[in-house]
Design a protein around this motif. Structure first.
Motif, PDB file in Angstrom:
ATOM      1  N   GLU A 143     -24.839 -63.097 -41.330  1.00 55.62           N
ATOM      2  CA  GLU A 143     -24.523 -64.234 -40.393  1.00 55.62           C
ATOM      3  C   GLU A 143     -23.431 -64.425 -39.822  1.00 55.62           C
ATOM      4  O   GLU A 143     -22.271 -64.806 -39.447  1.00 55.62           O
ATOM      5  N   ARG A 183     -21.269 -62.570 -37.972  1.00 61.56           N
ATOM      6  CA  ARG A 183     -22.419 -62.319 -36.833  1.00 61.56           C
ATOM      7  C   ARG A 183     -21.466 -63.520 -36.178  1.00 61.56           C
ATOM      8  O   ARG A 183     -21.202 -63.868 -34.475  1.00 61.56           O
ATOM      9  N   ARG A 184     -21.336 -64.885 -37.051  1.00 67.08           N
ATOM     10  CA  ARG A 184     -20.393 -66.258 -36.938  1.00 67.08           C
ATOM     11  C   ARG A 184     -18.914 -65.995 -37.360  1.00 67.08           C
ATOM     12  O   ARG A 184     -18.415 -67.163 -36.967  1.00 67.08           O
TER      13      ARG A 184
END
Length: 331
Positions: free
Chosen positions: A160, A163-164
Motif C-alpha cells: 500500500e 501504491r499510495r
C-alpha cells in the motif's frame, strides 16, 4: 435466515393483529420495524432520534434522518442477534471500565457530579451501563467477525505504501535557509541603491570569514534577524518565485546571488539541500496502518452487514420510513 412457514404465518398474523383496535384496551407500544424476532419500538426509535437529529450525520432533512437512523437500528438488531449466536457479551468489569472512562473524559471527579451530568441528559447510571454493555458487546462481535480478518501485516502495508506514496508521502525539495533582508521604499531609487550597497557590504564580511548569523543580526531587517536570519526548513514552492529560484538553484549554491524584489533585497545562506522524495516507510507505517484499517473496515463492514441483511427477515411498518431498504432472504 429462512423462517419456517409456521413462523411466517404467525408473524403475519401478529402484524395484522397489531393493526386492529383491541376491545377494551389500547395498544401499549407501536412497532416501527421487526428484525427477525427483534422489535424496534416507537419509544426506542423516538428516544434515539431525539439524540440523532442533532448529530452531523442527520443532515437537514428530518425524514431522511429518520430513515438513516432506522437503518442503523436495524443493523444494531442484526449485530445483537449475531452476538447471541456467538455467546458474546460485555463483562461487568468491561462496563465499569467504560463508565470510568466516561467520567474521566468529562472531568467528573465525584459520583455526585457524574449523576448530575447523567440526569441533565435524562439518563441514570443504570441507563448508561446498559448502553455501554450493548456497545461493548457489538464491538466484540465486529472484532470477531471483521477486525480479526483485516490484513494489516507489514507486507500488506509495504504494498500500500508503494501504491499510495505519491498521493500521501511525497516530499518536495527542501533546504535549511537563513537570510539577510534589507528593505527600501519602492518609489525611491536612491534607497534601492543604498540597500544593494548594504547587501554587498554584508556579503563581503561573510566572504571574509564572518559567520552568516552574526552578519544577519547586524544587517538584516527581516523578522528572523534575532535568530541570525534562520528561516528553518524551507520547501520548494514555499517562497515567492524569485526567492524560490535562488534557494533551489541548479546547480546548488550555498550563497546564491542576492535577489532584488520591488521593495526588498535578499541574501541567502542555503545548507542541507535535500532532493524531492518520499517519507520513509518506517516513519509513516503507523499512519498508513490507520488509513488502510479504516478503508478495509468500511469495505468489510459494509459487505458483512449486507450479508446479515440478506439472511434476515426485516419488515418496516412505517410507510414513510420504508425507503430504509427492507431486505429478506427469499423463501
Amino acid at each position: 435466515m429462512n423462517l419456517p412457514m409456521r413462523n411466517r404465518i404467525l408473524l403475519a398474523a401478529s402484524v395484522l393483529l397489531a393493526s386492529l383496535p383491541l376491545a377494551g384496551a389500547e395498544l401499549v407500544e407501536k412497532i416501527v420495524a421487526r428484525v427477525n424476532d427483534r422489535l424496534i419500538t416507537n419509544s426506542e426509535f423516538e428516544a434515539r432520534f431525539a439524540v440523532f437529529i442533532s448529530s452531523p450525520q442527520a443532515g437537514n432533512n428530518p425524514l431522511e434522518a429518520k430513515r438513516k437512523l432506522l437503518s442503523e437500528l436495524i443493523d444494531e438488531k442484526l449485530l445483537e442477534e449475531r452476538a447471541k449466536e456467538l455467546s458474546v457479551a460485555a463483562t461487568d468489569e468491561e462496563v465499569e471500565t467504560a463508565v470510568e472512562r466516561v467520567k474521566r473524559q468529562y472531568n467528573l471527579a465525584t459520583d455526585a457530579e457524574f449523576d448530575n451530568a447523567l440526569k441533565s441528559s435524562n439518563l441514570t447510571r443504570e441507563d448508561l451501563k446498559r448502553q455501554m454493555k450493548n456497545t461493548i458487546t457489538l464491538q466484540k462481535v465486529i472484532g470477531r467477525d471483521i477486525n480479526s480478518k483485516l490484513d494489516l501485516s507489514d507486507d500488506t502495508l509495504r504494498l500500500e505504501y508503494e501504491r499510495r506514496k505519491d498521493q500521501l508521502y511525497k516530499t518536495p525539495d527542501q533546504a535549511q535557509v537563513a537570510e539577510i533582508v534589507i528593505r527600501f521604499d519602492a518609489n525611491d531609487p536612491a534607497a534601492r541603491a543604498r540597500a544593494a550597497s548594504r547587501i554587498e557590504e554584508a556579503r563581503a564580511k561573510i566572504t571574509a570569514g564572518a559567520a552568516f548569523a552574526d552578519v544577519a543580526k547586524q544587517y538584516s531587517e527581516g523578522n528572523a534577524r534575532e535568530r541570525g536570519g534562520a528561516l528553518g526548513t524551507v520547501s520548494k514552492g514555499e517562497l515567492v518565485t524569485a526567492l524560490d529560484a535562488a534557494v533551489f538553484s541548479d546547480p546548488p549554491a550555498e550563497y546564491p546571488p542576492a535577489v532584488l524584489l520591488s521593495s526588498s533585497i535578499h541574501l541567502f545562506h542555503v545548507t542541507d539541500r535535500k532532493s524531492a522524495g518520499y517519507r520513509p516507510f518506517a516513519e509513516v507505517k503507523d499512519d498508513l496502518r490507520a488509513r488502510i484499517g479504516d478503508d478495509l473496515y468500511d469495505k468489510h463492514y459494509g459487505e458483512y452487514i449486507q450479508k446479515l441483511r440478506r439472511e434476515a427477515f426485516i419488515k418496516i411498518y412505517e410507510p414513510a420510513l420504508a425507503a430504509a431498504k427492507e431486505e429478506k432472504k427469499a423463501s
